[in-house]
Design a protein around this motif. Structure first.
Motif, PDB file in Angstrom:
ATOM      1  N   THR A   1       0.922  -1.302  -0.010  1.00 48.14           N
ATOM      2  CA  THR A   1       0.096  -0.042  -0.123  1.00 48.14           C
ATOM      3  C   THR A   1       0.739   1.224   0.050  1.00 48.14           C
ATOM      4  O   THR A   1       2.185   1.149   0.360  1.00 48.14           O
ATOM      5  CB  THR A   1      -0.738   0.116   1.334  1.00 48.14           C
TER       6      THR A   1
ATOM      7  N   GLN B   1      -5.629   6.663   5.724  1.00 51.61           N
ATOM      8  CA  GLN B   1      -5.910   5.288   5.492  1.00 51.61           C
ATOM      9  C   GLN B   1      -6.346   4.586   6.713  1.00 51.61           C
ATOM     10  O   GLN B   1      -5.889   4.526   7.667  1.00 51.61           O
ATOM     11  CB  GLN B   1      -4.719   4.507   4.791  1.00 51.61           C
TER      12      GLN B   1
ATOM     13  N   SER C   1     -10.559  -2.356   3.773  1.00 52.09           N
ATOM     14  CA  SER C   1      -9.872  -1.180   3.625  1.00 52.09           C
ATOM     15  C   SER C   1     -10.700   0.108   3.215  1.00 52.09           C
ATOM     16  O   SER C   1     -11.768  -0.135   2.702  1.00 52.09           O
ATOM     17  CB  SER C   1      -8.765  -1.278   2.539  1.00 52.09           C
TER      18      SER C   1
ATOM     19  N   LEU D   1     -10.155   4.655   2.613  1.00 54.01           N
ATOM     20  CA  LEU D   1      -9.620   5.731   2.371  1.00 54.01           C
ATOM     21  C   LEU D   1     -10.428   6.988   2.558  1.00 54.01           C
ATOM     22  O   LEU D   1     -11.432   7.104   2.243  1.00 54.01           O
ATOM     23  CB  LEU D   1      -8.788   6.054   0.900  1.00 54.01           C
TER      24      LEU D   1
ATOM     25  N   LEU E   1      -5.043  -0.813  -2.951  1.00 51.70           N
ATOM     26  CA  LEU E   1      -5.811  -1.432  -1.656  1.00 51.70           C
ATOM     27  C   LEU E   1      -6.748  -2.530  -1.935  1.00 51.70           C
ATOM     28  O   LEU E   1      -7.088  -3.059  -1.068  1.00 51.70           O
ATOM     29  CB  LEU E   1      -6.212  -0.295  -0.781  1.00 51.70           C
TER      30      LEU E   1
END
Length: 220
Positions: free
Chosen positions: A25, A132, A142, A144, A168
């Protein structure tokens, strides 16, 4: 349900430690002695990306938002006040703060539990703020959050954000740009004598001119 859900997404609860992020990442931001002053002030919410279905739904409900970063406990901790407009409500959350660690990582922590709930990631412009996070449920999800000093975010910077999302494992459909169709939260801030678009003295120059895509588009 929408208000409660967005309040939950603001607090970013029950997340994995930053050290659990996959090695492929984007790299965490490495602070220096100017990091705290550059983070201070107002950041406008541009976009979010989420794998967790409920978080994605909540992002679709957000019209606009911003966070305000203020000094606290020296230069190592910075208070965060987040505001988002959902329907006819402006929701506020101040349960998180930035911590600039001795290991040169800027973390987002929960004020009561001191649990790490996110980390600040590197982007090509200091006028952009990328947070993140990871959420542990039946599997690891995941996500953001992208903020900017103003909404004139270039196409190149939008593509950079989308590239990070893709790395991601997030799809185009899981990237949502805030439409900014109302002025609910801005009006409340101005009514209290605060200008939500005021930048701190230490802020870097403005972002490049807007590209072809405008706030409110989803995906690419």
């Amino acid at each position: 349900m929408a208000a409660a859900g967005v309040a939950a997404i603001l607090s970013l609860m029950v997340l994995l430690p930053a050290a659990a992020f996959p090695c492929r990442t984007p790299r965490p931001q490495h602070p220096d002695n100017t990091t705290a002053s550059k983070l201070l002030g107002t950041w406008l919410y541009v976009a979010g990306a989420a794998q967790f279905p409920r978080h994605l739904l909540e992002m679709l409900l957000i019209d606009h938002g911003h966070l305000r970063v203020e000094p606290h406990a020296g230069e190592r901790e910075l208070l965060i006040t987040q505001r988002v407009a959902v329907g006819d409500q402006c929701l506020t959350n101040n349960s998180t703060y930035f911590e600039i660690t001795t290991s040169n990582t800027t973390l987002v922590k929960h004020a009561k539990t001191q649990q790490t709930v996110g980390t600040l990631m590197n982007l090509s412009s200091e006028d952009l703020l990328l947070i993140q996070y990871q959420l542990q449920r039946d599997r690891t999800y995941s996500g953001l959050y992208l903020y900017a000093r103003n909404l004139s975010v270039s196409t190149a910077h939008r593509e950079e954000f989308e590239h990070h999302a893709k790395r991601l494992g997030l799809s185009e459909e899981e990237v949502v740009y805030a439409p900014w169709k109302t002025e609910l939260c801005q009006a409340e801030e101005i009514g209290k004598g605060k200008d939500p678009c005021t930048e701190p003295v230490a802020a870097v120059p403005a972002s490049p001119p807007p590209g072809a895509r405008q706030p409110g588009s989803t995906g690419n």
